[in-house]
Design a protein around this motif. Structure first.
Motif, PDB file in Angstrom:
ATOM      1  N   GLY A 190     -32.257  14.313 -37.875  1.00  0.00           N
ATOM      2  CA  GLY A 190     -33.146  14.806 -39.041  1.00  0.00           C
ATOM      3  C   GLY A 190     -32.345  15.392 -40.055  1.00  0.00           C
ATOM      4  O   GLY A 190     -31.275  14.751 -40.658  1.00  0.00           O
ATOM      5  N   LYS A 191     -32.855  16.581 -40.698  1.00  0.00           N
ATOM      6  CA  LYS A 191     -31.901  17.408 -41.678  1.00  0.00           C
ATOM      7  C   LYS A 191     -30.629  17.739 -41.144  1.00  0.00           C
ATOM      8  O   LYS A 191     -30.822  18.603 -40.299  1.00  0.00           O
ATOM      9  N   ILE A 192     -29.448  17.264 -41.445  1.00  0.00           N
ATOM     10  CA  ILE A 192     -28.244  17.762 -40.916  1.00  0.00           C
ATOM     11  C   ILE A 192     -27.901  19.161 -41.797  1.00  0.00           C
ATOM     12  O   ILE A 192     -27.936  19.313 -42.950  1.00  0.00           O
ATOM     13  N   ALA A 193     -27.739  20.203 -40.624  1.00  0.00           N
ATOM     14  CA  ALA A 193     -27.477  21.415 -41.269  1.00  0.00           C
ATOM     15  C   ALA A 193     -26.053  22.048 -41.056  1.00  0.00           C
ATOM     16  O   ALA A 193     -25.769  22.451 -42.377  1.00  0.00           O
ATOM     17  N   VAL A 194     -25.399  21.679 -40.284  1.00  0.00           N
ATOM     18  CA  VAL A 194     -23.864  22.093 -40.226  1.00  0.00           C
ATOM     19  C   VAL A 194     -23.259  21.034 -39.499  1.00  0.00           C
ATOM     20  O   VAL A 194     -23.588  20.345 -38.439  1.00  0.00           O
ATOM     21  N   VAL A 195     -21.898  21.028 -39.568  1.00  0.00           N
ATOM     22  CA  VAL A 195     -20.962  20.186 -38.540  1.00  0.00           C
ATOM     23  C   VAL A 195     -19.710  20.858 -38.465  1.00  0.00           C
ATOM     24  O   VAL A 195     -19.138  21.572 -39.282  1.00  0.00           O
ATOM     25  N   ALA A 196     -19.188  20.528 -37.211  1.00  0.00           N
ATOM     26  CA  ALA A 196     -18.061  21.256 -36.897  1.00  0.00           C
ATOM     27  C   ALA A 196     -16.850  19.870 -36.444  1.00  0.00           C
ATOM     28  O   ALA A 196     -17.331  19.114 -35.870  1.00  0.00           O
ATOM     29  N   LEU A 248     -22.070  11.826 -43.711  1.00  0.00           N
ATOM     30  CA  LEU A 248     -22.964  12.519 -44.656  1.00  0.00           C
ATOM     31  C   LEU A 248     -23.152  11.846 -45.819  1.00  0.00           C
ATOM     32  O   LEU A 248     -24.091  12.248 -46.667  1.00  0.00           O
ATOM     33  N   GLY A 249     -22.449  10.806 -46.200  1.00  0.00           N
ATOM     34  CA  GLY A 249     -22.678  10.013 -47.293  1.00  0.00           C
ATOM     35  C   GLY A 249     -22.369  10.795 -48.620  1.00  0.00           C
ATOM     36  O   GLY A 249     -23.107  10.461 -49.881  1.00  0.00           O
ATOM     37  N   ALA A 250     -21.371  11.728 -48.425  1.00  0.00           N
ATOM     38  CA  ALA A 250     -20.880  12.477 -49.748  1.00  0.00           C
ATOM     39  C   ALA A 250     -19.498  13.001 -49.566  1.00  0.00           C
ATOM     40  O   ALA A 250     -19.055  12.922 -48.383  1.00  0.00           O
ATOM     41  N   HIS A 251     -18.992  13.664 -50.479  1.00  0.00           N
ATOM     42  CA  HIS A 251     -17.695  14.342 -50.318  1.00  0.00           C
ATOM     43  C   HIS A 251     -17.856  15.731 -50.599  1.00  0.00           C
ATOM     44  O   HIS A 251     -18.994  16.341 -51.165  1.00  0.00           O
ATOM     45  N   PRO A 252     -16.983  16.659 -49.934  1.00  0.00           N
ATOM     46  CA  PRO A 252     -17.321  17.894 -50.325  1.00  0.00           C
ATOM     47  C   PRO A 252     -17.284  18.760 -51.620  1.00  0.00           C
ATOM     48  O   PRO A 252     -16.325  17.973 -52.515  1.00  0.00           O
ATOM     49  N   VAL A 253     -18.063  19.469 -52.136  1.00  0.00           N
ATOM     50  CA  VAL A 253     -18.035  20.151 -53.403  1.00  0.00           C
ATOM     51  C   VAL A 253     -17.180  21.480 -53.636  1.00  0.00           C
ATOM     52  O   VAL A 253     -16.857  21.557 -54.685  1.00  0.00           O
ATOM     53  N   LYS A 254     -16.895  21.770 -52.454  1.00  0.00           N
ATOM     54  CA  LYS A 254     -15.894  23.017 -52.331  1.00  0.00           C
ATOM     55  C   LYS A 254     -15.323  23.294 -51.300  1.00  0.00           C
ATOM     56  O   LYS A 254     -15.666  22.773 -50.099  1.00  0.00           O
ATOM     57  N   ALA A 255     -14.292  24.260 -51.106  1.00  0.00           N
ATOM     58  CA  ALA A 255     -13.592  24.554 -49.692  1.00  0.00           C
ATOM     59  C   ALA A 255     -13.138  25.786 -49.782  1.00  0.00           C
ATOM     60  O   ALA A 255     -12.531  26.228 -51.201  1.00  0.00           O
ATOM     61  N   ASP A 277     -13.356  25.737 -44.365  1.00  0.00           N
ATOM     62  CA  ASP A 277     -14.709  25.462 -44.422  1.00  0.00           C
ATOM     63  C   ASP A 277     -14.966  24.813 -45.813  1.00  0.00           C
ATOM     64  O   ASP A 277     -14.863  25.211 -46.953  1.00  0.00           O
ATOM     65  N   PHE A 278     -15.539  23.410 -45.444  1.00  0.00           N
ATOM     66  CA  PHE A 278     -15.879  22.573 -46.651  1.00  0.00           C
ATOM     67  C   PHE A 278     -17.377  22.742 -46.914  1.00  0.00           C
ATOM     68  O   PHE A 278     -18.059  22.572 -45.797  1.00  0.00           O
ATOM     69  N   THR A 279     -17.778  22.801 -47.886  1.00  0.00           N
ATOM     70  CA  THR A 279     -19.186  22.817 -48.423  1.00  0.00           C
ATOM     71  C   THR A 279     -19.709  21.335 -48.915  1.00  0.00           C
ATOM     72  O   THR A 279     -18.978  21.167 -50.018  1.00  0.00           O
ATOM     73  N   TYR A 280     -20.566  20.680 -48.394  1.00  0.00           N
ATOM     74  CA  TYR A 280     -20.994  19.375 -48.792  1.00  0.00           C
ATOM     75  C   TYR A 280     -22.436  19.673 -49.750  1.00  0.00           C
ATOM     76  O   TYR A 280     -22.911  20.970 -49.626  1.00  0.00           O
ATOM     77  N   PRO A 281     -22.758  18.778 -50.447  1.00  0.00           N
ATOM     78  CA  PRO A 281     -24.169  18.900 -51.104  1.00  0.00           C
ATOM     79  C   PRO A 281     -25.400  19.467 -50.265  1.00  0.00           C
ATOM     80  O   PRO A 281     -25.363  19.053 -49.163  1.00  0.00           O
ATOM     81  N   GLY A 282     -26.255  20.024 -50.870  1.00  0.00           N
ATOM     82  CA  GLY A 282     -27.302  20.744 -49.773  1.00  0.00           C
ATOM     83  C   GLY A 282     -26.759  21.768 -48.877  1.00  0.00           C
ATOM     84  O   GLY A 282     -27.474  22.196 -47.994  1.00  0.00           O
TER      85      GLY A 282
END
Ligand SMILES: NC(=O)c1ccc[n+]([C@@H]2O[C@H](COP(=O)([O-])OP(=O)(O)OC[C@H]3O[C@@H](n4cnc5c(N)ncnc54)[C@H](O)[C@@H]3O)[C@@H](O)[C@H]2O)c1
Length: 422
Positions: A190-196, A248-255, A277-282
């Motif tokens: 479903g909608k991915i919320a968080v990854v470790a 995730l089909g994306a790269h992180p936008v900030k860390a 802590d990497f932040t991805y889109p969404g």
């Protein structure tokens, strides 16, 4: 036995029978792809041996900075070639010194260059290999700083449609990981919320040669040196960050990140731990933890992804599975999942990665013999930059965005001349 089983369990000879009879690029069925190895060290030799045993590639040339490593490579590949009924490496195709990469690139007897040198040199060596028109298998990372990464993107534009260039992210080809990634990309979570993510590895061991100068010592112990390796995030943890980007089909936008050198006291400046802590889109976060020290042999690496419909567990060792609404567990007996969890400094892991190298190499050689060429440089750069984002956030102790990173112009220098090595 179906085709997949043949490829996963068959011998090299069996696999060769699936090659097309004759492609537009002149590879007849069962004919060799003439393979030149650049960097005859632990990983390079192990991958080249696996290519020889599992694909149509045949090591015909080797190159290394140091004569002793070249000699060890020659002995190893002469034996492998003899065991496979192939000729020994021609003495004309043995190159050493700081220009060895250029001599290998200039050799008309070579079709494919495998770049397995320390990360600092990858982009320089990639440039020469691509310019030669040969196929290239380049180890990760594609670049250790922003300048090198941008340069690699320019090189990517020069790859001809008849050239195949792969980057050494073999974990994507591990059958259990490929299978869980397919399901994740099809929406099983479903909608991915968080990854470790974790990468807990033992300390790397010292390599020395009596009488080595300080520069030679540094080169031989490149894993401890940030300019030569990129640091543990960029050099080693990159496999897990690559899997996260891919899934995730994306790269992180900030860390943001912390870490340091809390245990290691030996030569070098690489950190022995990072928490990023990497932040991805969404606003999807990857919480990533890494250590590289210790003498207890601890090794554990993998990802967990948590979504609205379920979660996925993707370890190097142990069950690969999805829980929740679409329950699934990898159970194919062609891969082992013994949970032994041993670290492999040459990247040839067992358990869920047991067939990662073999299947990566077969896919790459198939791209050459079929003429359906790859160009993985840009995707390799994207993952390398993602790791540099975490490193820069840690080293500067502030949040770094992807745009900040690209504008930074970060450049690492060796601080000595390679000409001293001939
Ligand atoms: N994909 C994976 O799982 C994986 C695993 C381990 C290592 N690697 C990568 O493989 C590469 C090699 O790692 P390794 O463990 O084999 O290291 P290594 O130190 O065992 O081998 C490196 C070799 O390159 C040679 N070398 C150094 N500088 C050179 C130069 N300028 N020109 C030519 N030869 C040079 C060295 O003499 C040595 O023989 C690194 O980029 C590393 O990040 C990938």
């Amino acid at each position: 036995m179906n085709r997949r089983e043949l490829i996963q369990t068959g011998t090299a000879a069996a696999a060769l029978t699936v090659l097309k009879p004759l492609t537009a690029f002149g590879y007849a069925a069962n004919s060799a792809v003439r393979h030149g190895l650049l960097g005859c060290g632990n990983r390079g030799s192990s991958v080249a041996e696996s290519f020889s045993k599992n694909t149509a590639a045949q090591v015909v040339a080797i190159a290394d900075l140091f004569p002793d490593n070249l000699a060890a490579g020659r002995a190893r590949f002469d034996k492998i070639n003899a065991d496979l009924g192939r000729p020994a490496i021609d003495g004309k195709l043995l190159f050493h010194g700081s220009h060895a990469f250029e001599q290998l690139a200039a050799s008309p007897e070579v079709d494919l260059i495998q770049i397995s040198t320390p990360p600092f040199f990858h982009v320089e060596h990639l440039e020469a290999a691509v310019a030669s028109g040969k196929h290239v298998y380049c180890e990760k990372p594609v670049g250790i700083d922003i300048h090198q990464a941008k340069h690699a993107l320019e090189i990517a534009k020069r790859v001809k449609s008849t050239q195949s260039v792969d980057v050494g992210f073999q974990c994507r080809n591990a059958p259990p990981i490929a299978a869980v990634a397919d399901r994740i990309k099809a929406g099983a979570l479903g909608k991915i919320a968080v990854v470790a993510g974790i990468y807990y590895a033992p300390a790397s061991t010292e390599k020395n040669r009596p009488g080595a100068s300080p520069d030679e010592y540094r080169l031989r112990n490149w894993l401890w040196d940030r300019a030569l390796s990129g640091d543990i995030l960029v050099e080693q943890n990159i496999h897990i960050i690559d899997l996260c980007n891919w899934m995730l089909g994306a790269h992180p936008v900030k860390a943001t990140a912390t870490g340091g050198r809390n245990i290691l006291t030996h030569f070098g400046d690489c950190w022995d731990n990072y928490q990023v802590d990497f932040t991805y889109p969404g606003d999807v976060h990857l919480s990533f933890s890494s250590t590289q020290f210790g003498v207890d042999g601890l090794f554990d690496a993998g990802l967990r992804l948590f979504g609205s419909k379920g979660s996925a567990t993707v370890p190097y060792s142990g069950p690969v599975q999805i829980t929740g609404k679409e329950v699934w567990t990898w159970h194919d007996s062609t891969a082992t999942a013994t949970g032994s969890g041993k670290f492999a400094a040459n990247g040839a892991f067992s358990d869920n990665l047991a067939f990662a190298d073999r299947d990566k190499e077969r896919t790459f050689i198939d791209s050459i013999t079929s003429g359906n060429c790859h160009n993985q440089i840009a995707s390799g750069v994207e993952t390398a930059l993602s790791c540099m984002l975490g490193r820069m956030a840690g080293l500067t102790n502030r949040e770094v965005t992807w745009d900040d990173l690209l504008m930074h112009g970060e450049t690492y220098q060796l601080g000595f001349s390679m000409a001293q090595f001939g």
